[in-house]
Design an enzyme around this catalytic site. Structure first.
Site, PDB file in Angstrom:
ATOM      1  N   ASN A   1       0.843  -1.191   0.000  1.00 28.72           N
ATOM      2  CA  ASN A   1       0.000   0.000   0.000  1.00 28.72           C
ATOM      3  C   ASN A   1       0.879   1.242   0.000  1.00 28.72           C
ATOM      4  OD1 ASN A   1       0.594   0.691   2.890  1.00 28.72           O
ATOM      5  ND2 ASN A   1      -0.485  -1.253   3.240  1.00 28.72           N
ATOM      6  N   ARG A   2       0.257   2.407   0.014  1.00 28.76           N
ATOM      7  CA  ARG A   2       0.991   3.667  -0.158  1.00 28.76           C
ATOM      8  C   ARG A   2       1.478   4.284   1.153  1.00 28.76           C
ATOM      9  NH1 ARG A   2       0.091   5.513  -5.393  1.00 28.76           N
ATOM     10  NH2 ARG A   2      -1.667   4.530  -6.471  1.00 28.76           N
TER      11      ARG A   2
END
Length: 411
Positions: free
Chosen positions: A208-209
């Protein structure tokens, strides 16, 4: 209020002009005392124009007024920013070789230091000892922010935002945070940060970011409040803060194991990590290659454990941690708003506080600023906080300190 604003000789001195404006626009009378080195970064004319007062760093000017004594005696508050390693060392040693250090030695007003220096200097045992000495004597030494430093370096040592210094200084003066007061002293916090990575094969993963910036800011705020911090770091774009007890993990399962182990010996848990909800059901031992027949590979996902729920369940048996804070990253959808999703999650998870983030491609992840809504299982109205991740972290940590105090659990 009569304020001495001491300016150390670091590149961050230019930011202190904004801090000076905050003080003067609030009606305070500010005398700026830059060190000789500070004047090589920002000139006297700037400080005089913004403060409306004459500026000098010499003990040999206005000798008839004995300024190195009078200024310290008359001050209601002293703020040092940036507090360089050299300036912290001279203050701790009780030196008085210029107007600023002389005034520090004379004053009996509250003193707030806002450090700024390279990470290696901040983490050096000599600096750590000087900071401890100053705190023991009653001065407030803020934790530096984590971020970009001079050149290409990044890490703890960045000057806190002027708004953070301003708010901390006013709290000290008003008695809300007495000099040396550390509301989490004697407490142990476990904080998770970063984003987990779930392997697909030896070279690919689902991730994920998350950058880890919010978790690092939370750890720094907890350290500043006096806590011992166990910091569980998944993948992060920034280095972990100095002074934590660090555990490195990669997957959600590794994060789960570390969290359940450390949480049972903690007063509070802050689950700021972005944990993957799913992982590949099977992991290929070799790199998955394109097929000559053009068929696409099928990746079957399975659920990861819900670490927050398991920690709440574990507390029912062990009694710890007393306060559990979850994070929720929501986008909203056709069924409900981010707030509605957050309230449902708070009830479903069973934690004490839930920090709700509205996320998106250009929101929250990797940014230096954020907006959160604090949801309280006790029924308090949702509180929305907007600002830098550092300032938001301080609000969250303060709520944790208040919750621990309300729980009545001794430190």
């Amino acid at each position: 209020m009569r304020i001495i604003l001491g300016v150390g000789g670091g590149i961050a001195a230019y930011k202190v002009a904004s801090l000076l404006r905050l003080f003067t626009e609030a009606g305070h009378n500010v005398t700026v005392i830059p060190t000789e080195a500070a004047q090589r970064f920002v000139g006297t004319a700037t400080w005089e124009a913004l403060s409306g007062n004459p500026v000098s760093n010499s003990v040999f000017e206005a000798v008839d007024q004995v300024r190195h004594v009078r200024l310290g005696q008359e001050a209601d508050l002293v703020v040092i920013a940036p507090a360089t390693a050299d300036l912290l060392a001279r203050a701790a040693a009780g030196m008085a070789d210029d107007l600023l250090t002389g005034s520090l030695l004379v004053t009996r007003a509250p003193v707030v230091f806002a450090p700024a220096m390279h990470t290696e200097m901040w983490q050096h045992p000599a600096t750590a000892a000087n900071v401890e000495t100053l705190r023991r004597r009653g001065a407030v030494v803020l934790e530096p922010a984590v971020g970009r430093l001079t050149g290409t370096d990044t890490g703890p040592g960045r000057l806190p935002d002027p708004e953070i210094i301003y708010a901390a200084a006013l709290k000290v003066f008003s008695g809300q945070a007495a000099p040396g007061a550390r509301p989490l002293a004697g407490r142990t916090l476990t904080i998770t940060a970063g984003g987990t990575r779930e392997p697909l094969d030896p070279v690919r993963f689902l991730g994920n970011r998350s950058s880890g910036k919010q978790g690092v800011a939370l750890a720094a705020a907890a350290l500043e409040a006096g806590a011992t911090v166990h910091f569980i770091a998944a993948h992060m774009d920034v280095p972990p803060p100095a002074g934590v007890e660090l555990t490195l993990v990669e997957t959600a399962e590794e994060l789960r194991e570390a969290t359940l182990k450390l949480a049972q010996h903690s007063d509070a848990l802050i689950m700021a990590a972005a944990v993957a909800d799913f992982r590949p059901e099977s992991v290929s031992e070799t790199k998955v290659k394109k097929r000559d027949d053009g068929e696409n590979p099928v990746i079957t996902l399975t659920r990861n454990p819900d670490i927050l729920v398991e920690t709440v369940q574990q507390r029912r048996t062990l009694g710890s941690p007393a306060v559990i804070v979850g994070f929720a990253a929501e986008t909203g959808d056709e069924d409900a708003t981010p707030l509605a999703h957050g309230l449902r999650k708070l009830q479903r998870k069973g934690c004490d506080l839930l920090v709700l983030n509205r996320v998106g491609r250009s929101l929250v992840f990797g940014q230096d600023s954020t907006e959160i809504t604090l949801l309280d299982a006790g029924g308090a109205e949702p509180e929305t906080v907007k600002g830098t991740k550092v300032s938001v972290a301080q609000v969250v940590v303060q709520r944790v300190a208040e919750a621990l105090s309300a729980a009545g659990k001794p430190a």
